[in-house]
Enzyme design. Sequence first.
Site, PDB file in Angstrom:
ATOM      1  N   ASP A 210     -16.812 107.213 151.602  1.00  0.00           N
ATOM      2  CA  ASP A 210     -18.028 106.401 151.471  1.00  0.00           C
ATOM      3  C   ASP A 210     -18.758 106.388 152.799  1.00  0.00           C
ATOM      4  O   ASP A 210     -18.294 106.939 153.789  1.00  0.00           O
ATOM      5  CB  ASP A 210     -17.654 104.969 151.072  1.00  0.00           C
ATOM      6  CG  ASP A 210     -16.625 104.382 152.034  1.00  0.00           C
ATOM      7  OD1 ASP A 210     -17.023 103.937 153.124  1.00  0.00           O
ATOM      8  OD2 ASP A 210     -15.413 104.406 151.724  1.00  0.00           O
ATOM      9  N   ASP A 212     -19.321 103.534 154.408  1.00  0.00           N
ATOM     10  CA  ASP A 212     -19.078 102.166 154.840  1.00  0.00           C
ATOM     11  C   ASP A 212     -20.190 101.279 154.258  1.00  0.00           C
ATOM     12  O   ASP A 212     -20.439 101.354 153.062  1.00  0.00           O
ATOM     13  CB  ASP A 212     -18.971 102.097 156.369  1.00  0.00           C
ATOM     14  CG  ASP A 212     -18.220 100.862 156.847  1.00  0.00           C
ATOM     15  OD1 ASP A 212     -17.248 100.471 156.177  1.00  0.00           O
ATOM     16  OD2 ASP A 212     -18.589 100.304 157.882  1.00  0.00           O
TER      17      ASP A 212
END
Length: 290
Positions: A210, A212
């Site tokens: 991802d 974050d």
Amino acid sequence: MSEIEIAVFGGSGLYDMPGLSQVEEVHLSTPFGDPSDVIRVGTLNGVRIAFLPRHGRGHTLTPSEVPYRANIFAMKMLGVRYIVAVSACGSLRKDYEPGHIVIPDQLVDFTKGKREHTFFGDGLVAHVGVAQPFSPELNQVLAHAIEEAGGTIHKGGTFVTIEGPRFSTRAESNLFRQWGMSIVGMTSSPEAYLAAEAEIAYSCMAHVTDYDVWHESEEPVTVEMVIKILSANTRLAQKAVDHLTKSKDDWSSDFEAHNGMRDAFLVGDWNAVPNEVKANLAPLFSHYAG
């Protein structure tokens, strides 16, 4: 039990590898308690290799609850010389995209003091050097293995470890970016430092799951995101480990990490070190004791 030099830390799904034979489960206790789980040992391409689910089977341990000292000490007891840590991470850079693999070369500890970071104390003092917290030699070997496995890889980057189990706030995520951090995760500290004290070469295969929470046009990290990418990348990690074992004779040697404690001990008189401490920590220092 035959010689075991390579260990892999990661999720339990990683260990169901094609070609793994002569599998046995090893139960160990250490002076620092029991490891996260039973250690699974098998033979892959003629090489004995140990697998440890860092968070326990079924993922029952938070990052703060992982018995890092017991995990690393158990590897030392087995004779392990090389650890490949498979970890999830959030990207703090646009070019480190979900699905990519990062082999970090630097580490920043942003945990909160809840974790034990050293084997030493209680009468035996040592100051290990960790200017290079990840083994440069093993990093190179691991990077080649991932390339052979077909992964998209980034060589180098700074890995910041947060306490968890919560994810970052957007302010924290942006702060890490301002500091020049590359990826963020929850387990590399103190794992890398303890491996250094145990003179085990340590490298991390960090799977970007991802962005974050800093990225304005991407959804903030969720558990679902992490599981989706890790599940997709399990076969890639298995193929990389397979290549590591196939090529072991080409790269297995003494690395800098294997002598990292040579000048680390501050001991005026080894006879003054408590006998219990000497007995418990003998695998870590007995070859240096005067």
